[in-house]
Design a protein around this motif. Structure first.
Motif, PDB file in Angstrom:
ATOM      1  N   ASN A   1     -11.232   6.894  21.579  1.00 16.73           N
ATOM      2  CA  ASN A   1     -12.510   6.281  21.237  1.00 16.73           C
ATOM      3  C   ASN A   1     -12.544   5.974  19.749  1.00 16.73           C
ATOM      4  O   ASN A   1     -12.075   6.767  18.937  1.00 16.73           O
ATOM      5  CB  ASN A   1     -13.675   7.216  21.579  1.00 16.73           C
ATOM      6  N   ILE A   2     -13.117   4.847  19.420  1.00 17.60           N
ATOM      7  CA  ILE A   2     -13.232   4.438  18.030  1.00 17.60           C
ATOM      8  C   ILE A   2     -14.699   4.179  17.742  1.00 17.60           C
ATOM      9  O   ILE A   2     -15.347   3.421  18.454  1.00 17.60           O
ATOM     10  CB  ILE A   2     -12.412   3.165  17.764  1.00 17.60           C
ATOM     11  N   ASP A   3     -15.205   4.809  16.697  1.00 20.48           N
ATOM     12  CA  ASP A   3     -16.582   4.559  16.284  1.00 20.48           C
ATOM     13  C   ASP A   3     -16.552   3.484  15.206  1.00 20.48           C
ATOM     14  O   ASP A   3     -16.623   3.764  14.022  1.00 20.48           O
ATOM     15  CB  ASP A   3     -17.214   5.844  15.782  1.00 20.48           C
ATOM     16  N   ILE A   4     -16.399   2.239  15.641  1.00 24.10           N
ATOM     17  CA  ILE A   4     -16.260   1.133  14.689  1.00 24.10           C
ATOM     18  C   ILE A   4     -17.534   0.925  13.883  1.00 24.10           C
ATOM     19  O   ILE A   4     -17.479   0.529  12.722  1.00 24.10           O
ATOM     20  CB  ILE A   4     -15.807  -0.164  15.388  1.00 24.10           C
ATOM     21  N   GLY A   5     -18.681   1.226  14.474  1.00 27.94           N
ATOM     22  CA  GLY A   5     -19.933   1.059  13.750  1.00 27.94           C
ATOM     23  C   GLY A   5     -20.005   1.911  12.499  1.00 27.94           C
ATOM     24  O   GLY A   5     -20.398   1.430  11.426  1.00 27.94           O
ATOM     25  N   SER A   6     -19.602   3.160  12.618  1.00 26.45           N
ATOM     26  CA  SER A   6     -19.591   4.053  11.453  1.00 26.45           C
ATOM     27  C   SER A   6     -18.605   3.578  10.407  1.00 26.45           C
ATOM     28  O   SER A   6     -18.861   3.668   9.204  1.00 26.45           O
ATOM     29  CB  SER A   6     -19.238   5.479  11.869  1.00 26.45           C
ATOM     30  N   LYS A   7     -17.473   3.062  10.871  1.00 19.96           N
ATOM     31  CA  LYS A   7     -16.448   2.557   9.955  1.00 19.96           C
ATOM     32  C   LYS A   7     -16.969   1.324   9.204  1.00 19.96           C
ATOM     33  O   LYS A   7     -16.795   1.209   7.991  1.00 19.96           O
ATOM     34  CB  LYS A   7     -15.184   2.223  10.745  1.00 19.96           C
ATOM     35  N   ILE A   8     -17.618   0.411   9.929  1.00 26.37           N
ATOM     36  CA  ILE A   8     -18.188  -0.779   9.286  1.00 26.37           C
ATOM     37  C   ILE A   8     -19.214  -0.359   8.235  1.00 26.37           C
ATOM     38  O   ILE A   8     -19.194  -0.851   7.098  1.00 26.37           O
ATOM     39  CB  ILE A   8     -18.827  -1.720  10.331  1.00 26.37           C
TER      40      ILE A   8
ATOM     41  N   LYS B   1     -26.892  -3.633  14.702  1.00 27.59           N
ATOM     42  CA  LYS B   1     -26.500  -3.205  16.054  1.00 27.59           C
ATOM     43  C   LYS B   1     -25.069  -2.685  16.077  1.00 27.59           C
ATOM     44  O   LYS B   1     -24.771  -1.724  16.783  1.00 27.59           O
ATOM     45  CB  LYS B   1     -26.676  -4.351  17.046  1.00 27.59           C
ATOM     46  N   TRP B   2     -24.166  -3.314  15.314  1.00 29.40           N
ATOM     47  CA  TRP B   2     -22.783  -2.817  15.257  1.00 29.40           C
ATOM     48  C   TRP B   2     -22.776  -1.410  14.682  1.00 29.40           C
ATOM     49  O   TRP B   2     -22.088  -0.531  15.185  1.00 29.40           O
ATOM     50  CB  TRP B   2     -21.911  -3.691  14.373  1.00 29.40           C
ATOM     51  N   GLU B   3     -23.533  -1.234  13.591  1.00 29.21           N
ATOM     52  CA  GLU B   3     -23.508   0.045  12.876  1.00 29.21           C
ATOM     53  C   GLU B   3     -24.116   1.187  13.678  1.00 29.21           C
ATOM     54  O   GLU B   3     -23.677   2.326  13.536  1.00 29.21           O
ATOM     55  CB  GLU B   3     -24.196  -0.103  11.516  1.00 29.21           C
ATOM     56  N   ILE B   4     -25.101   0.898  14.518  1.00 31.14           N
ATOM     57  CA  ILE B   4     -25.690   1.973  15.324  1.00 31.14           C
ATOM     58  C   ILE B   4     -24.984   2.121  16.668  1.00 31.14           C
ATOM     59  O   ILE B   4     -25.279   3.023  17.433  1.00 31.14           O
ATOM     60  CB  ILE B   4     -27.208   1.791  15.518  1.00 31.14           C
ATOM     61  N   GLY B   5     -24.043   1.217  16.936  1.00 33.85           N
ATOM     62  CA  GLY B   5     -23.238   1.346  18.140  1.00 33.85           C
ATOM     63  C   GLY B   5     -23.826   0.725  19.390  1.00 33.85           C
ATOM     64  O   GLY B   5     -23.336   0.974  20.488  1.00 33.85           O
ATOM     65  N   SER B   6     -24.864  -0.099  19.247  1.00 35.88           N
ATOM     66  CA  SER B   6     -25.433  -0.715  20.448  1.00 35.88           C
ATOM     67  C   SER B   6     -24.737  -2.011  20.832  1.00 35.88           C
ATOM     68  O   SER B   6     -24.965  -2.531  21.919  1.00 35.88           O
ATOM     69  CB  SER B   6     -26.938  -0.940  20.278  1.00 35.88           C
ATOM     70  N   SER B   7     -23.895  -2.531  19.935  1.00 33.00           N
ATOM     71  CA  SER B   7     -23.055  -3.682  20.266  1.00 33.00           C
ATOM     72  C   SER B   7     -21.825  -3.663  19.368  1.00 33.00           C
ATOM     73  O   SER B   7     -21.738  -2.862  18.436  1.00 33.00           O
ATOM     74  CB  SER B   7     -23.822  -5.000  20.111  1.00 33.00           C
ATOM     75  N   LEU B   8     -20.893  -4.551  19.674  1.00 29.56           N
ATOM     76  CA  LEU B   8     -19.653  -4.649  18.901  1.00 29.56           C
ATOM     77  C   LEU B   8     -19.511  -6.051  18.347  1.00 29.56           C
ATOM     78  O   LEU B   8     -19.974  -7.016  18.964  1.00 29.56           O
ATOM     79  CB  LEU B   8     -18.441  -4.349  19.801  1.00 29.56           C
ATOM     80  N   PRO B   9     -18.831  -6.192  17.202  1.00 25.01           N
ATOM     81  CA  PRO B   9     -18.610  -7.535  16.689  1.00 25.01           C
ATOM     82  C   PRO B   9     -17.704  -8.335  17.616  1.00 25.01           C
ATOM     83  O   PRO B   9     -16.818  -7.776  18.265  1.00 25.01           O
ATOM     84  CB  PRO B   9     -17.934  -7.307  15.334  1.00 25.01           C
ATOM     85  N   ASP B  10     -17.952  -9.627  17.703  1.00 21.88           N
ATOM     86  CA  ASP B  10     -17.111 -10.508  18.492  1.00 21.88           C
ATOM     87  C   ASP B  10     -15.691 -10.473  17.930  1.00 21.88           C
ATOM     88  O   ASP B  10     -15.493 -10.404  16.719  1.00 21.88           O
ATOM     89  CB  ASP B  10     -17.668 -11.941  18.410  1.00 21.88           C
ATOM     90  N   ILE B  11     -14.721 -10.520  18.809  1.00 19.51           N
ATOM     91  CA  ILE B  11     -13.320 -10.429  18.384  1.00 19.51           C
ATOM     92  C   ILE B  11     -12.953 -11.532  17.398  1.00 19.51           C
ATOM     93  O   ILE B  11     -12.128 -11.330  16.513  1.00 19.51           O
ATOM     94  CB  ILE B  11     -12.379 -10.419  19.612  1.00 19.51           C
TER      95      ILE B  11
ATOM     96  N   ASP C   1      -6.353  -3.348  11.412  1.00 17.09           N
ATOM     97  CA  ASP C   1      -5.866  -2.036  11.863  1.00 17.09           C
ATOM     98  C   ASP C   1      -6.661  -0.906  11.223  1.00 17.09           C
ATOM     99  O   ASP C   1      -7.050   0.053  11.898  1.00 17.09           O
ATOM    100  CB  ASP C   1      -4.380  -1.855  11.547  1.00 17.09           C
ATOM    101  N   SER C   2      -6.908  -1.011   9.921  1.00 15.99           N
ATOM    102  CA  SER C   2      -7.675   0.032   9.239  1.00 15.99           C
ATOM    103  C   SER C   2      -9.113   0.067   9.729  1.00 15.99           C
ATOM    104  O   SER C   2      -9.706   1.136   9.844  1.00 15.99           O
ATOM    105  CB  SER C   2      -7.668  -0.202   7.731  1.00 15.99           C
ATOM    106  N   LEU C   3      -9.652  -1.097  10.030  1.00 18.09           N
ATOM    107  CA  LEU C   3     -11.017  -1.160  10.547  1.00 18.09           C
ATOM    108  C   LEU C   3     -11.138  -0.361  11.841  1.00 18.09           C
ATOM    109  O   LEU C   3     -12.115   0.326  12.082  1.00 18.09           O
ATOM    110  CB  LEU C   3     -11.393  -2.622  10.800  1.00 18.09           C
ATOM    111  N   PHE C   4     -10.102  -0.424  12.657  1.00 19.66           N
ATOM    112  CA  PHE C   4     -10.089   0.322  13.908  1.00 19.66           C
ATOM    113  C   PHE C   4      -9.421   1.687  13.763  1.00 19.66           C
ATOM    114  O   PHE C   4      -9.201   2.373  14.746  1.00 19.66           O
ATOM    115  CB  PHE C   4      -9.385  -0.487  15.003  1.00 19.66           C
TER     116      PHE C   4
END
Length: 77
Positions: free
Chosen positions: A2-9, A36-46, A61-64
């Motif tokens: 699992n990756i918490d990309i919102g927290s990373k962003i 929404k990305w930061e709170i984890g309710s959605s993800l950025p479009d690829i 890679d670092s973002l993920f």
């Protein structure tokens, strides 16, 4: 994995002293989308990942948070 990309962003955005509005403007999205990305309710479009990584001063890679040994593994996001 699992990756918490919102927290990373959020962490990377704050490191660069950017507001959600500034990041949103750089990516041509709404500040609400960034929120929404930061709170984890959605993800950025690829399609945004290259611009997002440039805006945040990191690689995709670092973002993920992918280490060399993790590349190619299935991501559960």
């Amino acid at each position: 994995m699992n990756i918490d990309i919102g927290s990373k962003i959020k962490a990377l955005r704050l490191t660069k002293s950017m507001t959600q509005e500034q990041l949103a403007k750089a990516l041509h999205v709404s500040a609400q989308a960034v929120s929404k990305w930061e709170i984890g309710s959605s993800l950025p479009d690829i399609q945004l990942l290259p611009a997002l990584s440039v805006a945040l001063g990191t690689s995709i890679d670092s973002l993920f948070s992918l280490a060399d040994g993790q590349r190619g593994q299935k991501l559960d996001i």
